[in-house]
Design a protein around this motif. Structure first.
Motif, PDB file in Angstrom:
ATOM      1  N   PHE A  96      14.829 -30.452   7.591  1.00  0.00           N
ATOM      2  CA  PHE A  96      15.221 -29.155   6.527  1.00  0.00           C
ATOM      3  C   PHE A  96      14.158 -30.280   5.194  1.00  0.00           C
ATOM      4  O   PHE A  96      13.849 -29.677   4.310  1.00  0.00           O
ATOM      5  N   THR A  97      13.011 -31.208   5.364  1.00  0.00           N
ATOM      6  CA  THR A  97      12.388 -32.182   3.687  1.00  0.00           C
ATOM      7  C   THR A  97      11.340 -32.762   4.930  1.00  0.00           C
ATOM      8  O   THR A  97      10.762 -33.612   4.862  1.00  0.00           O
ATOM      9  N   GLY A  98      10.988 -31.918   5.942  1.00  0.00           N
ATOM     10  CA  GLY A  98       9.313 -31.864   6.778  1.00  0.00           C
ATOM     11  C   GLY A  98       9.598 -32.838   8.013  1.00  0.00           C
ATOM     12  O   GLY A  98       8.110 -33.370   8.231  1.00  0.00           O
ATOM     13  N   GLY A  99      10.338 -33.671   8.539  1.00  0.00           N
ATOM     14  CA  GLY A  99       9.815 -33.998   9.488  1.00  0.00           C
ATOM     15  C   GLY A  99      10.176 -35.368   9.367  1.00  0.00           C
ATOM     16  O   GLY A  99      10.071 -36.228   8.421  1.00  0.00           O
ATOM     17  N   ALA A 100       9.265 -35.754  10.567  1.00  0.00           N
ATOM     18  CA  ALA A 100       8.362 -37.049  10.893  1.00  0.00           C
ATOM     19  C   ALA A 100       7.388 -37.505   9.517  1.00  0.00           C
ATOM     20  O   ALA A 100       6.921 -38.341   8.823  1.00  0.00           O
ATOM     21  N   PRO A 103       8.561 -39.275   4.133  1.00  0.00           N
ATOM     22  CA  PRO A 103       8.724 -41.109   4.495  1.00  0.00           C
ATOM     23  C   PRO A 103       9.753 -41.420   4.291  1.00  0.00           C
ATOM     24  O   PRO A 103      10.444 -42.296   5.071  1.00  0.00           O
ATOM     25  N   LEU A 104      10.735 -40.548   4.381  1.00  0.00           N
ATOM     26  CA  LEU A 104      12.580 -41.377   4.320  1.00  0.00           C
ATOM     27  C   LEU A 104      12.726 -41.500   5.993  1.00  0.00           C
ATOM     28  O   LEU A 104      13.569 -42.420   6.561  1.00  0.00           O
ATOM     29  N   ILE A 105      11.980 -40.897   7.072  1.00  0.00           N
ATOM     30  CA  ILE A 105      11.704 -41.267   8.130  1.00  0.00           C
ATOM     31  C   ILE A 105      12.169 -43.025   8.661  1.00  0.00           C
ATOM     32  O   ILE A 105      13.233 -43.077   9.717  1.00  0.00           O
ATOM     33  N   SER A 106      11.766 -43.155   8.283  1.00  0.00           N
ATOM     34  CA  SER A 106      11.930 -45.166   8.504  1.00  0.00           C
ATOM     35  C   SER A 106      13.382 -45.380   8.594  1.00  0.00           C
ATOM     36  O   SER A 106      13.740 -46.558   8.678  1.00  0.00           O
ATOM     37  N   VAL A 132      14.744 -43.361  19.244  1.00  0.00           N
ATOM     38  CA  VAL A 132      13.194 -42.828  19.205  1.00  0.00           C
ATOM     39  C   VAL A 132      13.519 -41.224  19.317  1.00  0.00           C
ATOM     40  O   VAL A 132      11.985 -40.496  18.993  1.00  0.00           O
ATOM     41  N   ALA A 133      14.265 -40.436  19.851  1.00  0.00           N
ATOM     42  CA  ALA A 133      14.184 -39.294  20.404  1.00  0.00           C
ATOM     43  C   ALA A 133      14.446 -38.292  19.564  1.00  0.00           C
ATOM     44  O   ALA A 133      13.708 -37.350  19.318  1.00  0.00           O
ATOM     45  N   ALA A 134      14.930 -38.958  17.949  1.00  0.00           N
ATOM     46  CA  ALA A 134      15.002 -37.810  17.178  1.00  0.00           C
ATOM     47  C   ALA A 134      14.129 -38.025  16.332  1.00  0.00           C
ATOM     48  O   ALA A 134      13.587 -37.020  16.152  1.00  0.00           O
ATOM     49  N   TYR A 135      13.245 -39.160  16.648  1.00  0.00           N
ATOM     50  CA  TYR A 135      12.197 -39.531  15.599  1.00  0.00           C
ATOM     51  C   TYR A 135      11.109 -38.307  15.872  1.00  0.00           C
ATOM     52  O   TYR A 135      10.128 -37.705  16.365  1.00  0.00           O
ATOM     53  N   SER A 136      10.918 -37.962  17.697  1.00  0.00           N
ATOM     54  CA  SER A 136      10.576 -37.432  18.746  1.00  0.00           C
ATOM     55  C   SER A 136      10.473 -36.152  17.933  1.00  0.00           C
ATOM     56  O   SER A 136       9.421 -35.307  18.033  1.00  0.00           O
ATOM     57  N   TRP A 139       9.091 -34.956  15.003  1.00  0.00           N
ATOM     58  CA  TRP A 139       7.049 -34.832  14.695  1.00  0.00           C
ATOM     59  C   TRP A 139       7.232 -33.594  14.986  1.00  0.00           C
ATOM     60  O   TRP A 139       6.348 -33.723  14.139  1.00  0.00           O
ATOM     61  N   ASP A 140       7.863 -33.103  15.751  1.00  0.00           N
ATOM     62  CA  ASP A 140       7.336 -31.206  16.211  1.00  0.00           C
ATOM     63  C   ASP A 140       8.303 -30.146  15.273  1.00  0.00           C
ATOM     64  O   ASP A 140       7.704 -29.330  15.464  1.00  0.00           O
ATOM     65  N   PHE A 141       9.348 -30.333  15.935  1.00  0.00           N
ATOM     66  CA  PHE A 141      10.593 -29.730  15.257  1.00  0.00           C
ATOM     67  C   PHE A 141      10.913 -30.458  13.325  1.00  0.00           C
ATOM     68  O   PHE A 141      11.652 -30.795  13.927  1.00  0.00           O
ATOM     69  N   ASN A 142      10.644 -29.565  13.030  1.00  0.00           N
ATOM     70  CA  ASN A 142      10.561 -29.558  11.482  1.00  0.00           C
ATOM     71  C   ASN A 142      10.295 -27.943  10.565  1.00  0.00           C
ATOM     72  O   ASN A 142       9.522 -27.209  11.120  1.00  0.00           O
ATOM     73  N   GLU A 143      11.176 -28.107   9.063  1.00  0.00           N
ATOM     74  CA  GLU A 143      10.762 -27.397   8.091  1.00  0.00           C
ATOM     75  C   GLU A 143       9.777 -28.020   7.107  1.00  0.00           C
ATOM     76  O   GLU A 143      10.291 -29.118   6.158  1.00  0.00           O
ATOM     77  N   GLN A 144       8.751 -27.455   6.600  1.00  0.00           N
ATOM     78  CA  GLN A 144       8.120 -28.324   6.151  1.00  0.00           C
ATOM     79  C   GLN A 144       8.069 -28.190   4.562  1.00  0.00           C
ATOM     80  O   GLN A 144       8.277 -26.721   4.098  1.00  0.00           O
TER      81      GLN A 144
END
Length: 419
Positions: A96-100, A103-106, A132-136, A139-144
């Motif tokens: 809900f906060t931009g996906g990949a 920067p909090l993805i790390s 890794v699957a969640a990161y992937s 990458w494509d599915f998120n709400e910007q």
């Protein structure tokens, strides 16, 4: 090439406790993002979607704390599930906060590092694969998020990456340092238990040797007693020689008495140790028996156990422990020794003081280091004394005496001695 030994893993209970602490950090971090980002960066966050994620994580941590109170065994699969809950919560928060692009993805990386340090290889690899699957997927599915100034967005993205890196490094170091300290503590406890087992095995071997010696020494002691008796009765010998023979006969009688009771004393239980005696009478009896065995070494006693003195039913091996401490002091200081005893903090404290050469350099044994003391020339009596004292929950400590010499302090809890 054979595989090396697996590194020791922390206990599951301690690992769950640390994971609960880690989840509190995650809850604080998510709450901080919800409160600070709209105010500091003027970026609107979907609170209606993020608050349920935060609430679910709070509920999960509450249930985990309840689970921790139970004494049932915690399996590795449960720890893996706890980390999966953490991973799922952060994945939903990032969705809900931009996906990949957030920067909090790390922050997914510390979860993988903690899993590798906590779980076995199969679960650790599974957690890494899920991360890794969640990161992937993100990458494509998120709400910007709506950010109108692209230049400002890049600036805050780089600042967020720095902050995320700093937080990730801190979390990893905090967790690994705590886990390493726990492993060191456990290794030390295992080493002490191994040392205690080896010392007990040595004491058992000495007991077997003593029983054999008691059997073998009976005949020669009887022969010496007969000869000493004949010498004491021989009027042709001088008075000094007959006096020495009488002293020798008395000492041989003590030796035969000791050998006769050796089997009974070795391994006797506290309940078999005899009737209850006042502490001062018991200690005075030990001192008197020692004086009869070594009459040429002056022993000064100061015993003050209160009025009335507590009554004790002591393990008979404790008598030998105190006897051995006094004997060691007499060997170091044959010109005279002192023994003090009293009650302090619900414990019987016995201090043996000598004016000998003092402790060897670098020597500071406690009850658990008596085996080292024996190797350094202080006698096997210290090993036996420490074993007897440890069985009653006490300890022996040594310190230098002001003016020269050594103070041996034996502490025994009264609860283990009273009827």
């Amino acid at each position: 090439m054979p595989a090396g030994p697996h590194p020791p893993q922390p206990s599951p209970v301690d690992a769950l406790r640390r994971l609960i602490s880690l989840r509190w950090l995650s809850i604080v971090a998510m709450g901080g993002v919800l409160l600070c980002v709209p105010w500091l960066l003027d970026i609107r966050l979907p609170g209606e979607s993020l608050l349920p994620v935060l609430a679910a994580l709070l509920v999960a941590n509450g249930l985990s704390m309840l689970r921790l109170r139970h004494l049932a065994e915690i399996h590795a699969a449960e720890l893996f599930g706890q980390l999966c809950i953490e991973l799922a919560a952060w994945s939903a928060f990032l969705y809900f906060t931009g996906g990949a692009t957030n920067p909090l993805i790390s922050l997914l990386l510390p979860l993988v590092a903690i899993g590798a340090a906590t779980l076995g290889a199969p679960y650790a690899w599974a957690l890494a694969g899920l991360a890794v699957a969640a990161y992937s997927v993100l990458w494509d599915f998120n709400e910007q998020l709506d950010i109108y100034d692209s230049g400002l967005a890049v600036h805050w993205h780089l600042a967020g990456m720095w902050l995320t890196f700093a937080v990730s490094a801190g979390v990893i170091v905090w967790y690994v340092v705590r886990m390493t300290a726990a492993l060191r503590s456990r290794d030390q406890a295992l080493a002490e238990a191994r040392e205690t087992r080896l010392r007990n095995e040595r004491i058992v071997a000495l007991g077997n040797l003593a029983a054999g010696a008691a059997h073998e020494l009976g005949t020669p002691l009887g022969t010496m007693a007969i000869i000493a008796g004949e010498m004491a009765r021989d009027r042709q010998l001088g008075d000094s020689v007959r006096a020495d023979a009488e002293l020798l006969l008395e000492q041989l009688a003590h030796c035969k008495q000791i050998l006769g009771s050796l089997t009974l004393r070795a391994g006797s239980l506290r309940a078999e140790g005899g009737e209850a005696l006042p502490a001062d009478s018991w200690l005075q009896g030990i001192a008197d028996r020692w004086r009869r065995l070594r009459p040429h070494v002056p022993l000064t006693t100061r015993i003050d156990c209160g009025a009335p003195a507590p009554r004790l039913v002591a393990d008979t091996t404790l008598e030998q422990a105190i006897h051995n401490l006094i004997n060691n002091a007499a060997d170091a200081s044959p010109e005279g020794i002192e023994c003090e005893a009293g009650i302090a903090s619900d414990a019987l404290v016995v201090r043996v003081l000598d004016r000998g050469p003092g402790l060897p350099e670098g020597f500071a044994p406690t009850a658990g280091r008596a085996a080292d003391a024996a190797h350094k020339g202080l006698g096997i009596g210290l090993l036996l004394a420490s074993g007897a004292v440890e069985r009653c929950g006490g300890h022996i400590a040594f310190s230098p005496r002001p003016g020269g010499g050594t103070i041996a302090t034996l502490t025994l809890p009264l609860a283990s001695l009273q009827p």
